[in-house]
Design a protein around this motif. Sequence first.
Motif, PDB file in Angstrom:
ATOM      1  N   PHE A   1       0.830  -1.211   0.000  1.00  0.00           N
ATOM      2  CA  PHE A   1       0.000   0.000   0.000  1.00  0.00           C
ATOM      3  C   PHE A   1       0.864   1.261   0.000  1.00  0.00           C
ATOM      4  CE2 PHE A   1      -3.813  -2.293   2.072  1.00  0.00           C
ATOM      5  CZ  PHE A   1      -4.300  -2.650   0.825  1.00  0.00           C
ATOM      6  N   GLY A   2       2.005   1.206   0.691  1.00  0.00           N
ATOM      7  CA  GLY A   2       2.924   2.342   0.676  1.00  0.00           C
ATOM      8  C   GLY A   2       3.459   2.611  -0.716  1.00  0.00           C
ATOM      9  N   GLU A   3       3.808   1.541  -1.428  1.00  0.00           N
ATOM     10  CA  GLU A   3       4.269   1.697  -2.804  1.00  0.00           C
ATOM     11  C   GLU A   3       3.135   2.178  -3.704  1.00  0.00           C
ATOM     12  OE1 GLU A   3       6.341  -1.672  -4.475  1.00  0.00           O
ATOM     13  OE2 GLU A   3       7.302  -2.088  -2.542  1.00  0.00           O
ATOM     14  N   ALA A   4       1.940   1.671  -3.478  1.00  0.00           N
ATOM     15  CA  ALA A   4       0.800   2.067  -4.309  1.00  0.00           C
ATOM     16  C   ALA A   4       0.470   3.547  -4.112  1.00  0.00           C
ATOM     17  CB  ALA A   4      -0.417   1.213  -3.969  1.00  0.00           C
ATOM     18  N   ALA A   5       0.674   4.057  -2.929  1.00  0.00           N
ATOM     19  CA  ALA A   5       0.384   5.462  -2.673  1.00  0.00           C
ATOM     20  C   ALA A   5       1.347   6.378  -3.426  1.00  0.00           C
ATOM     21  CB  ALA A   5       0.454   5.735  -1.173  1.00  0.00           C
TER      22      ALA A   5
ATOM     23  N   VAL B   1       2.514   5.817  -6.509  1.00  0.00           N
ATOM     24  CA  VAL B   1       2.314   5.718  -7.954  1.00  0.00           C
ATOM     25  C   VAL B   1       1.574   6.963  -8.432  1.00  0.00           C
ATOM     26  CG1 VAL B   1       1.143   4.417  -9.781  1.00  0.00           C
ATOM     27  CG2 VAL B   1       2.345   3.216  -7.969  1.00  0.00           C
ATOM     28  N   ARG B   2       2.129   7.556  -9.522  1.00  0.00           N
ATOM     29  CA  ARG B   2       1.540   8.797 -10.020  1.00  0.00           C
ATOM     30  C   ARG B   2       1.055   8.697 -11.469  1.00  0.00           C
ATOM     31  NH1 ARG B   2       0.689  10.284  -5.339  1.00  0.00           N
ATOM     32  NH2 ARG B   2       2.390  11.118  -4.120  1.00  0.00           N
ATOM     33  N   ASP B   3       1.395   7.612 -12.148  1.00  0.00           N
ATOM     34  CA  ASP B   3       0.979   7.509 -13.544  1.00  0.00           C
ATOM     35  C   ASP B   3       0.511   6.087 -13.859  1.00  0.00           C
ATOM     36  OD1 ASP B   3       3.380   6.209 -13.449  1.00  0.00           O
ATOM     37  OD2 ASP B   3       4.329   7.325 -15.078  1.00  0.00           O
ATOM     38  N   PHE B   4       0.001   5.931 -15.089  1.00  0.00           N
ATOM     39  CA  PHE B   4      -0.550   4.653 -15.502  1.00  0.00           C
ATOM     40  C   PHE B   4       0.535   3.580 -15.617  1.00  0.00           C
ATOM     41  CE2 PHE B   4      -2.170   1.702 -18.766  1.00  0.00           C
ATOM     42  CZ  PHE B   4      -3.307   1.283 -18.100  1.00  0.00           C
ATOM     43  N   ASP B   5       1.723   3.930 -16.073  1.00  0.00           N
ATOM     44  CA  ASP B   5       2.812   2.949 -16.194  1.00  0.00           C
ATOM     45  C   ASP B   5       3.218   2.414 -14.823  1.00  0.00           C
ATOM     46  OD1 ASP B   5       2.934   3.080 -18.935  1.00  0.00           O
ATOM     47  OD2 ASP B   5       4.422   4.722 -18.941  1.00  0.00           O
ATOM     48  N   GLY B   6       3.212   3.268 -13.837  1.00  0.00           N
ATOM     49  CA  GLY B   6       3.515   2.833 -12.480  1.00  0.00           C
ATOM     50  C   GLY B   6       2.467   1.854 -11.973  1.00  0.00           C
ATOM     51  N   MET B   7       1.225   2.102 -12.330  1.00  0.00           N
ATOM     52  CA  MET B   7       0.127   1.217 -11.934  1.00  0.00           C
ATOM     53  C   MET B   7       0.260  -0.141 -12.614  1.00  0.00           C
ATOM     54  SD  MET B   7      -2.414   0.973  -9.965  1.00  0.00           S
ATOM     55  CE  MET B   7      -3.147   2.530  -9.561  1.00  0.00           C
ATOM     56  N   LYS B   8       0.703  -0.144 -13.888  1.00  0.00           N
ATOM     57  CA  LYS B   8       0.873  -1.396 -14.611  1.00  0.00           C
ATOM     58  C   LYS B   8       1.975  -2.262 -13.980  1.00  0.00           C
ATOM     59  CE  LYS B   8       1.352  -0.766 -19.053  1.00  0.00           C
ATOM     60  NZ  LYS B   8       1.423  -0.291 -20.451  1.00  0.00           N
ATOM     61  N   THR B   9       3.005  -1.658 -13.482  1.00  0.00           N
ATOM     62  CA  THR B   9       4.077  -2.431 -12.841  1.00  0.00           C
ATOM     63  C   THR B   9       3.692  -2.855 -11.423  1.00  0.00           C
ATOM     64  OG1 THR B   9       5.182  -0.423 -12.055  1.00  0.00           O
ATOM     65  CG2 THR B   9       5.893  -1.320 -14.184  1.00  0.00           C
ATOM     66  N   LEU B  10       2.793  -2.104 -10.834  1.00  0.00           N
ATOM     67  CA  LEU B  10       2.385  -2.400  -9.461  1.00  0.00           C
ATOM     68  C   LEU B  10       1.410  -3.573  -9.379  1.00  0.00           C
ATOM     69  CD1 LEU B  10       2.851  -1.266  -6.619  1.00  0.00           C
ATOM     70  CD2 LEU B  10       0.787   0.087  -6.914  1.00  0.00           C
ATOM     71  N   LEU B  11       0.597  -3.736 -10.404  1.00  0.00           N
ATOM     72  CA  LEU B  11      -0.423  -4.784 -10.378  1.00  0.00           C
ATOM     73  C   LEU B  11       0.157  -6.188 -10.210  1.00  0.00           C
ATOM     74  CD1 LEU B  11      -3.426  -5.400 -10.501  1.00  0.00           C
ATOM     75  CD2 LEU B  11      -3.205  -5.570 -12.981  1.00  0.00           C
ATOM     76  N   PRO B  12       1.165  -6.598 -10.976  1.00  0.00           N
ATOM     77  CA  PRO B  12       1.725  -7.949 -10.766  1.00  0.00           C
ATOM     78  C   PRO B  12       2.335  -8.125  -9.365  1.00  0.00           C
ATOM     79  CG  PRO B  12       2.487  -7.054 -12.858  1.00  0.00           C
ATOM     80  CD  PRO B  12       1.765  -5.955 -12.144  1.00  0.00           C
TER      81      PRO B  12
END
Length: 134
Positions: free
Chosen positions: A53-57, A59-70
Motif C-alpha cells: 500500500f505504501g508503494e501504491a500510494a 504511484v503517479r501515472d498509468f505505467d507505475g500502476m501497470k508495474t504495481l499490479l503484478p
Amino acid sequence: MNYQYNEQFAAATRQFADTAARINQLALENAQKVFGLQMATLEENAEATFAFFGEAAEVRDFDGMKTLLPKGVQIARENVERSISAGQEVFGTTVKTNEAIAEIAKSQLEAATVKAQAQAEKVVASAAKATKRR
C-alpha cells in the motif's frame, strides 16, 4: 476397613489430579503455539500488505500502476500461501497434542484395568479360601 477405602480414594484422586494437570498443560502449550503461529503469520501478511500500500500510494501515472499490479498479485499469493502453511502447521500441532492426550488417557485406562483385575483376583482368592474352610 474404612481407612483402606479412604486411602484408595485419596490415591485415585491424586492420580486424577495429576493426569488432569498434564492434559491441561499439553492443551495450554498447544494453544500458545497455535496463537503464536497465527499471530506471526498475521504480522508477516500485514507487513507485506502495508508495504505494498505504501508503494501504491507513491504511484503517479498509468505505467507505475501497470508495474504495481503484478506485484500486488504476488503479495496476495504469498499471503495466502503463508496462511495455508500456518493452518497446516496448526492442524499438525493440534493432532500431535491430541495424540499425546489420548496416550495419557490410554495409559490411565490400562492402569485402572490392571488394578481392577488385581482386586478381582484378590476377592476370588479370598472367596475360595472361605469356601475351603467350610
